[in-house]
Design a protein around this motif. Structure first.
Motif, PDB file in Angstrom:
ATOM      1  N   GLY A 165       0.801  -1.224   0.000  1.00 54.32           N
ATOM      2  CA  GLY A 165       0.000   0.000   0.000  1.00 54.32           C
ATOM      3  C   GLY A 165       0.829   1.265   0.000  1.00 54.32           C
ATOM      4  O   GLY A 165       0.281   2.354  -0.060  1.00 54.32           O
ATOM      5  N   THR A 166       2.140   1.126   0.069  1.00 50.09           N
ATOM      6  CA  THR A 166       3.000   2.315   0.085  1.00 50.09           C
ATOM      7  C   THR A 166       3.706   2.467  -1.260  1.00 50.09           C
ATOM      8  O   THR A 166       3.594   1.619  -2.139  1.00 50.09           O
ATOM      9  N   MET A 167       4.401   3.581  -1.397  1.00 51.40           N
ATOM     10  CA  MET A 167       5.140   3.823  -2.637  1.00 51.40           C
ATOM     11  C   MET A 167       6.471   4.490  -2.288  1.00 51.40           C
ATOM     12  O   MET A 167       6.561   5.247  -1.321  1.00 51.40           O
ATOM     13  N   ALA A 168       7.479   4.182  -3.075  1.00 48.07           N
ATOM     14  CA  ALA A 168       8.766   4.872  -2.974  1.00 48.07           C
ATOM     15  C   ALA A 168       9.075   5.472  -4.335  1.00 48.07           C
ATOM     16  O   ALA A 168       8.994   4.779  -5.350  1.00 48.07           O
ATOM     17  N   ALA A 169       9.365   6.751  -4.355  1.00 47.50           N
ATOM     18  CA  ALA A 169       9.747   7.409  -5.608  1.00 47.50           C
ATOM     19  C   ALA A 169      11.131   8.018  -5.409  1.00 47.50           C
ATOM     20  O   ALA A 169      11.360   8.769  -4.461  1.00 47.50           O
ATOM     21  N   VAL A 170      12.033   7.663  -6.298  1.00 50.27           N
ATOM     22  CA  VAL A 170      13.424   8.101  -6.173  1.00 50.27           C
ATOM     23  C   VAL A 170      13.654   9.298  -7.092  1.00 50.27           C
ATOM     24  O   VAL A 170      13.217   9.302  -8.243  1.00 50.27           O
ATOM     25  N   PHE A 171      14.342  10.308  -6.559  1.00 46.88           N
ATOM     26  CA  PHE A 171      14.683  11.502  -7.336  1.00 46.88           C
ATOM     27  C   PHE A 171      16.195  11.722  -7.250  1.00 46.88           C
ATOM     28  O   PHE A 171      16.807  11.443  -6.212  1.00 46.88           O
ATOM     29  N   THR A 172      16.770  12.216  -8.347  1.00 45.72           N
ATOM     30  CA  THR A 172      18.223  12.411  -8.427  1.00 45.72           C
ATOM     31  C   THR A 172      18.539  13.866  -8.755  1.00 45.72           C
ATOM     32  O   THR A 172      17.895  14.461  -9.627  1.00 45.72           O
ATOM     33  N   CYS A 173      19.525  14.407  -8.101  1.00 48.29           N
ATOM     34  CA  CYS A 173      19.959  15.772  -8.415  1.00 48.29           C
ATOM     35  C   CYS A 173      20.783  15.727  -9.704  1.00 48.29           C
ATOM     36  O   CYS A 173      21.760  14.967  -9.789  1.00 48.29           O
ATOM     37  N   PRO A 174      20.419  16.524 -10.707  1.00 49.64           N
ATOM     38  CA  PRO A 174      21.163  16.477 -11.970  1.00 49.64           C
ATOM     39  C   PRO A 174      22.579  17.056 -11.847  1.00 49.64           C
ATOM     40  O   PRO A 174      23.425  16.789 -12.690  1.00 49.64           O
ATOM     41  N   ALA A 175      22.834  17.799 -10.777  1.00 48.96           N
ATOM     42  CA  ALA A 175      24.161  18.420 -10.632  1.00 48.96           C
ATOM     43  C   ALA A 175      25.120  17.536  -9.838  1.00 48.96           C
ATOM     44  O   ALA A 175      26.219  17.212 -10.296  1.00 48.96           O
ATOM     45  N   CYS A 176      24.689  17.105  -8.647  1.00 52.32           N
ATOM     46  CA  CYS A 176      25.611  16.348  -7.784  1.00 52.32           C
ATOM     47  C   CYS A 176      25.291  14.847  -7.745  1.00 52.32           C
ATOM     48  O   CYS A 176      25.996  14.084  -7.077  1.00 52.32           O
ATOM     49  N   GLN A 177      24.199  14.456  -8.423  1.00 53.98           N
ATOM     50  CA  GLN A 177      23.793  13.038  -8.499  1.00 53.98           C
ATOM     51  C   GLN A 177      23.298  12.484  -7.161  1.00 53.98           C
ATOM     52  O   GLN A 177      23.112  11.272  -7.022  1.00 53.98           O
ATOM     53  N   HIS A 178      23.116  13.362  -6.190  1.00 53.90           N
ATOM     54  CA  HIS A 178      22.586  12.881  -4.906  1.00 53.90           C
ATOM     55  C   HIS A 178      21.163  12.361  -5.115  1.00 53.90           C
ATOM     56  O   HIS A 178      20.380  12.956  -5.837  1.00 53.90           O
ATOM     57  N   GLU A 179      20.858  11.238  -4.448  1.00 56.48           N
ATOM     58  CA  GLU A 179      19.531  10.637  -4.587  1.00 56.48           C
ATOM     59  C   GLU A 179      18.762  10.729  -3.278  1.00 56.48           C
ATOM     60  O   GLU A 179      19.347  10.581  -2.198  1.00 56.48           O
ATOM     61  N   ILE A 180      17.462  10.942  -3.423  1.00 61.83           N
ATOM     62  CA  ILE A 180      16.577  10.843  -2.253  1.00 61.83           C
ATOM     63  C   ILE A 180      15.388   9.972  -2.654  1.00 61.83           C
ATOM     64  O   ILE A 180      15.091   9.821  -3.841  1.00 61.83           O
ATOM     65  N   ALA A 181      14.714   9.402  -1.664  1.00 62.83           N
ATOM     66  CA  ALA A 181      13.501   8.629  -1.941  1.00 62.83           C
ATOM     67  C   ALA A 181      12.343   9.243  -1.175  1.00 62.83           C
ATOM     68  O   ALA A 181      12.460   9.494   0.035  1.00 62.83           O
ATOM     69  N   MET A 182      11.256   9.515  -1.890  1.00 60.43           N
ATOM     70  CA  MET A 182      10.035   9.976  -1.240  1.00 60.43           C
ATOM     71  C   MET A 182       9.204   8.740  -0.905  1.00 60.43           C
ATOM     72  O   MET A 182       8.924   7.924  -1.778  1.00 60.43           O
ATOM     73  N   LEU A 183       8.836   8.608   0.352  1.00 57.05           N
ATOM     74  CA  LEU A 183       8.050   7.447   0.789  1.00 57.05           C
ATOM     75  C   LEU A 183       6.655   7.936   1.162  1.00 57.05           C
ATOM     76  O   LEU A 183       6.512   8.883   1.940  1.00 57.05           O
TER      77      LEU A 183
END
Lengths: 298, 142
Positions: free
Chosen positions: B23-41
């Motif tokens: 029932g949950t979702m994880a969406a991953v986003f990446t910074c185009p400059a430093c390539q740092h990734e985060i996940a929205m839960l």
């Protein structure tokens, strides 16, 4: 020192979530599907129990009787009644690559209604979701259902699509943005100050939304006795209808004819000699749809 | 909805969506400059709220099927579409995955997969069917 972080509007670069693009695609799909419909007629009121569905069903049947290709949409997803009134057989819905096929009705028009989605005639419309929080997204789901009723049903080319809206001005506002063009809105009222107050609110909402072609239908305007063929007051004389209202011109006055009520409850045609039949003809004449000139259909 | 990499002052790009089946979702986003990734839960309610709009985070590769939103969200109507089979069975691995769904949404999730299988003429629900159902129905986290 507060950091300066760009706002959403300032951060114009796309993020790739594609959410807005998908909403745009939904509306494009809607426009494409409805492009084959010449006239969209909305039956509304704002007040419950005034006979919107009765007017919508008899209007759709009357237009079909005149040889027009007619669709009917029961937008009252929580209280659908057009399936019964138009004589639609409870059937499984056929789906193919083009979409969901509407049901055929005894009245001769195509129909889509939430009635067809329920397992039993007494089942209410219920949505899935985490327990106890359905109210949060119920409105969005109901609007989504209406959107799919319009965009995913194989309506084909129609001369007219008649839409029966549920009570409540909020429900009218919910469906207006989904309709690319409205030919006319019938505002149904009864000889009651309470009903007229609700209709006034709906009228304001419709006019604010840019709807121009509004016609008022006075329903239950007297009791028609089938034996002596006279009409007697059904409400107090002071609340009987006026010929014209602040909402717009009166297009028809429908007395309560028990034979008409019984017929529509059973999904049958109105009695030919009912004053309701004549009133529906007057509504059709007021709509001025191509192919419905009175001289063509005496 | 956007995520801003504060260090780079750059809008992060959507990279991936994962639907773990609870029932949950994880969406991953990446910074185009430093390539740092985060996940929205998102929790089941937040996930359902997005799904109620008939959209998928990250977009679609194919057109939504007819009545996608209705078929994916209505509680009644399991037998109203003509292209359905009468009964489905669950494979062991699919049942195992279902058991990982929190109890308060498990019944709802099970019904969704059952209806999907019936609606597509699928007699046995496997984990592959569950994956396909989530994608096809736009049920972001189910």
């Amino acid at each position: 020192m507060t950091r300066r972080i760009r706002t959403y509007m300032q951060a114009a670069e796309p993020a790739g979530t594609e959410l807005v693009a998908q909403i745009d695609a939904q509306f494009e799909r809607l426009r494409t599907r409805l492009a084959g419909i010449r006239s969209i007629i909305v039956v509304a009121s704002g007040k419950g129990g005034v006979g919107k569905s009765f007017v919508a069903a008899t209007l759709a049947a009357g237009l079909a009787d005149r040889g027009l290709k007619v669709g009917a949409l029961d937008a009252d997803v929580n209280g659908p009644s057009l399936a019964r009134m138009l004589g639609a057989v409870r059937t499984r819905l056929r789906v193919d690559a083009d979409g969901v096929h509407p049901a055929n009705t005894r009245a001769g028009c195509a129909l889509m209604s939430s009635d067809f989605l329920l397992d039993t005639p007494d089942a209410p419309l219920r949505w899935r979701g985490p327990d106890g929080a359905g109210f949060v997204w119920q409105s969005a789901l109901e609007t989504g259902m209406l959107r799919e009723f319009l965009s995913d049903v194989c309506w084909g080319k129609l001369d007219a699509l008649v839409i029966d809206t549920p009570p409540g001005t909020d429900k009218i506002a919910r469906i207006l943005p989904l309709l690319p063009g409205i030919s006319a809105v019938l505002l149904v009222t009864t000889p009651s100050a309470v009903a007229n107050a609700a209709v006034a609110r709906s009228c304001t909402q419709l006019r604010d939304a840019g709807v121009q072609n509004l016609g008022v239908v006075h329903n239950m305007a007297g009791y028609f006795c089938p034996e002596c063929r006279t009409i007697s007051p059904l409400f107090a004389p002071a609340t009987e209808h006026a010929d014209d209202t602040p909402f717009g011109p009166t297009w028809a006055t429908l007395p309560f004819d028990p034979r008409a009520a019984a017929a529509i409850d059973a999904g049958l045609k109105l009695p030919v000699d009912s004053p309701v039949t004549a009133a529906i003809s007057r509504i059709i004449a007021s709509l001025e749809l191509p192919g419905t000139a009175p001289e063509q259909y005496p | 909805m956007k995520f801003l990499c504060v260090a780079c002052d750059a809008v992060m790009n959507f990279a991936e969506r994962q639907l773990p089946g609870d029932g949950t979702m994880a969406a991953v986003f990446t910074c185009p400059a430093c390539q740092h990734e985060i996940a929205m839960l998102t929790n089941p309610m937040e996930t359902q709220l997005v799904a109620s709009l008939g959209v998928k985070v990250g977009g679609r590769t194919v057109e939504p099927p007819p009545f996608e939103l209705i078929r994916g969200n209505i509680a009644e109507g399991s037998d109203v579409f003509a292209d359905q089979v009468a009964r489905v069975v669950w494979s062991a691995d699919a049942l195992d995955r279902l058991q990982r769904v929190p109890a308060f949404v498990r019944g709802m999730v099970k019904r969704i997969y059952s209806d999907y299988a019936k609606g597509h003429g699928i007699a046995t629900i496997t984990t592959e069917v569950m994956d396909r159902a989530r994608t096809d129905l736009g049920l972001e986290g189910m």
